[in-house]
Design a protein around this motif. Structure first.
Motif, short mmCIF file in Angstrom:
data_model
loop_
_atom_site.label_atom_id
_atom_site.label_comp_id
_atom_site.label_asym_id
_atom_site.label_seq_id
_atom_site.Cartn_x
_atom_site.Cartn_y
_atom_site.Cartn_z
N LEU A 5 113.22 -8.32 42.15
CA LEU A 5 114.13 -8.72 41.07
C LEU A 5 115.17 -9.73 41.57
CD1 LEU A 5 114.71 -5.36 39.18
CD2 LEU A 5 113.05 -7.17 38.73
N HIS A 6 115.19 -10.01 42.86
CA HIS A 6 116.11 -11.02 43.38
C HIS A 6 115.50 -12.40 43.12
CE1 HIS A 6 117.90 -13.19 47.11
NE2 HIS A 6 118.65 -13.41 46.04
N ARG A 7 114.62 -12.85 43.97
CA ARG A 7 114.04 -14.18 43.74
C ARG A 7 112.52 -14.15 43.63
NH1 ARG A 7 117.09 -17.35 48.21
NH2 ARG A 7 115.29 -18.71 48.12
N GLY A 8 111.99 -12.97 43.30
CA GLY A 8 110.59 -12.90 42.86
C GLY A 8 109.55 -12.65 43.93
N MET A 9 109.96 -12.47 45.16
CA MET A 9 109.01 -12.26 46.25
C MET A 9 108.08 -11.08 45.98
SD MET A 9 108.84 -13.28 49.57
CE MET A 9 108.29 -12.75 51.20
N ARG A 10 106.84 -11.19 46.44
CA ARG A 10 105.95 -10.02 46.42
C ARG A 10 106.53 -8.93 47.30
NH1 ARG A 10 99.64 -10.52 45.28
NH2 ARG A 10 99.97 -11.50 43.28
N LEU A 11 106.57 -7.73 46.79
CA LEU A 11 107.15 -6.64 47.57
C LEU A 11 106.16 -6.11 48.61
CD1 LEU A 11 108.87 -4.82 44.59
CD2 LEU A 11 110.03 -6.00 46.47
N CYS A 12 104.90 -6.09 48.26
CA CYS A 12 103.88 -5.56 49.18
C CYS A 12 102.63 -6.42 49.11
CB CYS A 12 103.46 -4.15 48.78
SG CYS A 12 104.52 -2.88 49.43
N ALA A 13 102.03 -6.66 50.27
CA ALA A 13 100.83 -7.48 50.31
C ALA A 13 99.57 -6.63 50.40
CB ALA A 13 100.90 -8.43 51.51
N PRO A 22 110.55 -7.97 51.65
CA PRO A 22 110.57 -8.56 52.99
C PRO A 22 111.43 -9.83 53.10
CG PRO A 22 108.44 -8.94 51.94
CD PRO A 22 109.24 -8.08 51.00
N PHE A 23 111.91 -10.37 51.97
CA PHE A 23 112.64 -11.65 52.02
C PHE A 23 114.10 -11.43 52.44
CE2 PHE A 23 112.61 -15.95 49.47
CZ PHE A 23 113.04 -16.62 50.61
N HIS A 24 114.88 -10.71 51.63
CA HIS A 24 116.29 -10.50 51.97
C HIS A 24 116.68 -9.02 52.05
CE1 HIS A 24 115.84 -14.27 49.59
NE2 HIS A 24 116.54 -14.78 50.59
N GLY A 25 115.71 -8.14 51.74
CA GLY A 25 115.96 -6.72 51.97
C GLY A 25 116.46 -5.90 50.79
N PHE A 26 116.41 -6.39 49.57
CA PHE A 26 116.67 -5.52 48.42
C PHE A 26 115.66 -4.36 48.48
CE2 PHE A 26 119.24 -7.60 44.90
CZ PHE A 26 119.70 -8.66 45.66
N SER A 27 116.11 -3.16 48.11
CA SER A 27 115.11 -2.08 48.11
C SER A 27 115.31 -1.12 46.94
CB SER A 27 115.09 -1.35 49.46
OG SER A 27 116.33 -0.80 49.71
N ASN A 67 113.96 2.85 45.25
CA ASN A 67 113.38 4.16 45.52
C ASN A 67 111.99 4.26 44.89
OD1 ASN A 67 115.65 5.20 46.92
ND2 ASN A 67 116.70 5.42 44.94
N LEU A 68 111.28 5.33 45.24
CA LEU A 68 109.90 5.48 44.77
C LEU A 68 109.81 5.69 43.27
CD1 LEU A 68 108.42 7.74 47.61
CD2 LEU A 68 108.36 5.24 47.41
N ASP A 69 110.96 6.02 42.63
CA ASP A 69 110.95 6.14 41.16
C ASP A 69 111.40 4.85 40.48
OD1 ASP A 69 113.66 6.04 41.59
OD2 ASP A 69 114.12 7.95 40.60
N GLY A 70 111.62 3.79 41.27
CA GLY A 70 111.98 2.50 40.70
C GLY A 70 113.47 2.25 40.62
N GLY A 71 114.28 3.28 40.92
CA GLY A 71 115.74 3.10 40.88
C GLY A 71 116.23 2.26 42.07
N LEU A 72 117.30 1.51 41.85
CA LEU A 72 117.82 0.64 42.91
C LEU A 72 118.35 1.46 44.08
CD1 LEU A 72 118.55 -2.30 43.71
CD2 LEU A 72 120.77 -1.94 42.59
N ALA A 73 117.96 1.08 45.30
CA ALA A 73 118.40 1.83 46.49
C ALA A 73 119.40 1.02 47.32
CB ALA A 73 117.19 2.18 47.37
N HIS A 74 119.19 -0.27 47.45
CA HIS A 74 120.06 -1.04 48.35
C HIS A 74 120.08 -2.52 47.96
CE1 HIS A 74 122.06 -2.42 51.94
NE2 HIS A 74 121.05 -3.20 52.23
N VAL A 75 121.30 -3.07 47.94
CA VAL A 75 121.46 -4.51 47.73
C VAL A 75 122.16 -5.08 48.97
CG1 VAL A 75 122.49 -6.31 46.29
CG2 VAL A 75 121.67 -4.20 45.25
#
Ligand code: FES
Ligand SMILES: [Fe+2]
Length: 464
Positions: free
Chosen positions: A110-118, A129-134, A136-144
């Motif tokens: 949701l930051h700049r569109g990078m694929r989260l997993c290959a 993998p781009f800047h480290g937004f993460s 949780n497994l339920d889709g809730g925001l964990a870290h900015v």
């Protein structure tokens, strides 16, 4: 015995119902029934298989609205296990959560569109993998990262968008349309037809990912009719009942079709009548090559012998008792398809499923995912991990080690034949392709349903 002849079933070959009527292990009611529905799609323009514009219309109007098999539940047994499903037009992450829910997240940060997993993996959080937004497994925001620098983010709203998930028979389905009917409605009569053949009891042992030089529809259409036996698989003419195959489409049912293809019956296109012993010999020679051949007991048909041998071989292989199984379920190819791109067998000898997906921006290529199932361990222990085999357009099924060579040869014949079909569609004249009334009724069914979706407006997920 009167021949069962549905209204538009005019083949001179014995009908499937005639073939199975005298089986010593009789077929259940599911297979003594047939259903016909005249489908008024005598042909379609070649552009359906070749034009980038048509492929784009499918991407915008059909693929976002249909339920598709994304993976198997046993591929993601633990929280954090993840499969990447490249759904046409949207990459999705199929993830098991800590609450055991399976969710499908759009594979885009949701930051700049990078694929989260290959690739398939196991994670504690979904971290970009781009800047480290993460998340949780339920889709809730964990870290900015650098939270101070993103004043516009509202934590509660900054969740990963999801597609819908449905589960049936151990398969995980996804659908990107919030307004689509639920999976159980979409699957229509399929669950009823597999009620005594639970697919939860098997696991995905192997998956062959084969790149095909053909449109996804060219591919699936090449696997849902037996009509091409004489042209592409002539070695099977002595024991493959192509013109005796029963094709079923049901009134009001736009997603499911099936065929019932008898084994141990000669093709009507074989130049002479064969004895039951000759049919058996040809069948066993194809599978086992040279060697001594058993003699049919007096009065026994080749298909009964094949069914008995299959029951015994499968029992020896997996320790289960198949003695009560009908000859149809033991030996024949009972094949169901789910619109648009999934095919599932319901027979002992074909523990397989197929999935066909288009290759992005190329109407002349598709990926054929060939799934091979095995019974789950009887002691309840977790099944082994799925083995993946990747084959390019020129790689051989027969040599890949995942299929018996005689069967691999059949799929090689299909791969070469379908690539030639695609080449002819691409470079040939402009006339429509045409479909037969009975043997290609499942292809008519596919195009009838596809046309209905294409009349809908484009749908552009992911939702906000
Ligand atoms: S694009 Fe994902 S963290 Fe920047
Ligand atoms: Fe084939």
């Amino acid at each position: 015995m009167p021949k069962i002849a549905p209204a538009y079933r005019a083949s001179p070959a014995p009908a499937y119902q005639d073939v199975i009527r005298d089986d010593p292990h009789p077929a259940p009611a599911l297979f003594t029934a047939y259903s016909e529905r005249a489908i008024d799609v005598p042909g379609v323009p070649r552009a359906r298989y070749t034009s980038p514009e048509f492929a784009k219309a499918e991407l915008e109007r059909m693929w976002p609205r249909v339920w598709q098999v994304a993976c198997r539940e046993e591929q993601i047994p633990e929280p954090g296990d993840l499969v990447v499903y490249e759904s046409p037009g949207a990459s999705l992450l199929i993830v098991r959560g800590g609450d055991d829910e399976i969710r499908a997240f759009y594979n885009s940060c949701l930051h700049r569109g990078m694929r989260l997993c290959a690739q398939d993996t196991s994670v504690r959080q979904l971290t970009c993998p781009f800047h480290g937004f993460s998340w949780n497994l339920d889709g809730g925001l964990a870290h900015v990262p650098a939270r101070w620098d993103f004043p516009q983010i509202e934590e509660a709203k900054f969740r990963l968008p999801q597609a819908r998930v449905g589960r049936w028979g151990g398969f995980v389905f996804i659908n990107r349309d919030p307004d689509a009917p639920p999976l159980h409605e979409y699957l229509a009569n399929l669950p009823e037809h597999f009620a005594d053949w639970p697919r939860e009891s098997v696991y995905l042992a192997r998956m062959i990912h084969k790149t095909m030089n053909a449109n996804w529809k060219t591919c699936i259409e090449g696997f849902v009719e037996s009509f091409h036996l004489a042209g592409i698989h002539s070695q099977a003419l002595p024991f493959g009942g192509d013109a005796s195959t029963q094709y079923d489409v049901w009134p009001g049912n736009e997603t499911i079709s099936r065929f019932l293809e008898p084994v141990g019956v000669q093709s009507d296109q074989y130049p002479r009548r064969l004895s039951e012993q000759e049919i058996l010999d040809a069948s066993l020679r194809t599978i086992f090559g040279d060697g001594p051949l058993p003699e049919l007991p007096p009065g026994m048909r080749a298909r009964s012998f094949i069914a008995n041998a299959t029951r015994a071989a499968m029992s020896a292989a997996d320790g289960r008792d198949y003695s009560g199984l009908s000859d149809t379920e033991a030996a024949d190819a009972m094949q169901y398809s789910v619109f648009p791109n999934f095919v599932l067998f319901r027979s002992l000898t074909y523990p397989y499923a197929y999935r066909f997906t288009p290759v992005r921006d190329d109407p002349h290529r598709a990926v054929f995912d060939f799934m091979i199932f095995r019974p789950k361990p009887q002691d309840g222990s977790p099944p082994p991990e799925t083995e993946h085999v990747h084959l390019g357009p020129d790689d051989s099924f027969a040599d890949c080690g995942a299929l018996p060579p005689w069967l691999g040869q059949i799929y090689d014949q299909d791969s070469v034949g379908l690539a030639m079909c695609q080449a002819g569609l691409r470079d040939g004249g402009g006339a429509d392709v045409i479909f037969s009334a009975y043997q290609e009724v499942r292809i008519r069914h596919l195009h009838e349903t596809l046309t209905r979706y294409l009349a809908m407006p484009p749908l552009c997920p992911p939702p906000a």
